[in-house]
Scaffold this active site. Sequence first.
Site, mmCIF file in Angstrom:
data_model
loop_
_atom_site.group_PDB
_atom_site.id
_atom_site.type_symbol
_atom_site.label_atom_id
_atom_site.label_comp_id
_atom_site.label_asym_id
_atom_site.label_seq_id
_atom_site.Cartn_x
_atom_site.Cartn_y
_atom_site.Cartn_z
ATOM 1 N N SER A 52 13.896 -16.166 -29.633
ATOM 2 C CA SER A 52 14.808 -16.161 -28.484
ATOM 3 C C SER A 52 16.067 -16.926 -28.851
ATOM 4 O O SER A 52 16.029 -17.857 -29.670
ATOM 5 C CB SER A 52 14.146 -16.834 -27.274
ATOM 6 O OG SER A 52 15.102 -17.112 -26.263
ATOM 7 N N TYR A 64 9.652 -23.574 -23.833
ATOM 8 C CA TYR A 64 9.912 -22.229 -24.369
ATOM 9 C C TYR A 64 10.813 -22.321 -25.599
ATOM 10 O O TYR A 64 10.522 -21.734 -26.647
ATOM 11 C CB TYR A 64 10.563 -21.379 -23.285
ATOM 12 C CG TYR A 64 10.875 -19.959 -23.695
ATOM 13 C CD1 TYR A 64 9.855 -19.017 -23.850
ATOM 14 C CD2 TYR A 64 12.186 -19.548 -23.902
ATOM 15 C CE1 TYR A 64 10.138 -17.709 -24.207
ATOM 16 C CE2 TYR A 64 12.481 -18.237 -24.264
ATOM 17 C CZ TYR A 64 11.453 -17.325 -24.410
ATOM 18 O OH TYR A 64 11.754 -16.023 -24.764
ATOM 19 N N ASN A 99 5.034 -10.209 -30.340
ATOM 20 C CA ASN A 99 6.027 -10.163 -29.261
ATOM 21 C C ASN A 99 5.571 -10.837 -27.970
ATOM 22 O O ASN A 99 6.388 -11.118 -27.103
ATOM 23 C CB ASN A 99 6.385 -8.697 -28.990
ATOM 24 C CG ASN A 99 7.303 -8.533 -27.798
ATOM 25 O OD1 ASN A 99 8.459 -8.951 -27.818
ATOM 26 N ND2 ASN A 99 6.786 -7.920 -26.728
ATOM 27 N N VAL A 122 -3.701 -13.278 -26.384
ATOM 28 C CA VAL A 122 -3.462 -13.751 -27.753
ATOM 29 C C VAL A 122 -3.824 -15.213 -27.948
ATOM 30 O O VAL A 122 -3.921 -15.688 -29.085
ATOM 31 C CB VAL A 122 -2.002 -13.514 -28.191
ATOM 32 C CG1 VAL A 122 -1.700 -12.031 -28.294
ATOM 33 C CG2 VAL A 122 -1.016 -14.225 -27.277
ATOM 34 N N SER A 131 9.037 -23.978 -28.658
ATOM 35 C CA SER A 131 8.009 -23.115 -29.247
ATOM 36 C C SER A 131 8.633 -21.934 -29.978
ATOM 37 O O SER A 131 8.166 -21.537 -31.055
ATOM 38 C CB SER A 131 7.036 -22.628 -28.173
ATOM 39 O OG SER A 131 7.708 -21.922 -27.141
ATOM 40 N N LYS A 132 9.712 -21.387 -29.446
ATOM 41 C CA LYS A 132 10.386 -20.269 -30.113
ATOM 42 C C LYS A 132 11.135 -20.741 -31.364
ATOM 43 O O LYS A 132 11.295 -19.982 -32.325
ATOM 44 C CB LYS A 132 11.344 -19.584 -29.140
ATOM 45 C CG LYS A 132 10.649 -18.754 -28.060
ATOM 46 C CD LYS A 132 9.935 -17.546 -28.642
ATOM 47 C CE LYS A 132 9.479 -16.581 -27.561
ATOM 48 N NZ LYS A 132 8.843 -15.362 -28.127
#
Length: 257
Positions: free
Chosen positions: A143, A156, A91, A65, A159-160
Amino acid sequence: MNQRFDGQVAIITGGSDGIGRATAEMLAARGATVIVCARGKEKLATTEAAIKASGGKVEAKQLDVTDSNAFAALIEDVASRYGRLDMMVNNAMSVHYAPIGKLKLDHWRKDFAVNADAVFVGTKAAMGLMMKAGKGSIVNISSTTAIRAAPYMSSYSASKAALIQFTAVAAMEAADSGVRINAIVPGQVQTASNEEFVAKAPEVAAKTAEAIPMKRGGNPEELAEAIVFMLSDAASYITGIALPVDGGKSAQLYLPS
């Protein structure tokens, strides 16, 4: 919720394992044609075979992606060949664990490339097609770490978190066109990668589960049910939200014993 999706077309990234595979299997079982995207050829083939064996309609597409042109082209191709695109689930994920002092910029950028940049690309392409058709639903997977801080997960988590706010903005832009865009916010989920963590650090895993109000992690099928609900007409008046599916973890006020 057991709505049928006969004749509808869905694209799911990160669809060969865990939450993505469970969602693909559920949609296919309810009549949708599912295009499953992932990087790993073997897991893709296994997922494709399992869905076909159950009588589902599926295409497996090997895709990174972070290749924005290839990703956008795949979405356009699916819509062109089938004459429609009803559902999109972003996802695919990337995660690096390290204290900020040791986290490499390349790792930061990789997590953003998958968890935020690719979500932008996928949402933009699908949103444009759906707005022209006057209908469609997009679900982006975030998340619990996006809304609650966890040490060693800065890239993480950030970015989420970006994914959640982007989802809300996209939902506002698409709201009057018949297109809904929402985020699901999973907590601990018993995916293959999580099972590997349990095997390596059983005591830590047990403490992590104990800290969840429901005293366990979720399973991929429970997350899939929430995703499929958000994609369905049963959620026809829901857009722009980030729905925690985490056993109560994000609502919990921690009080030391």
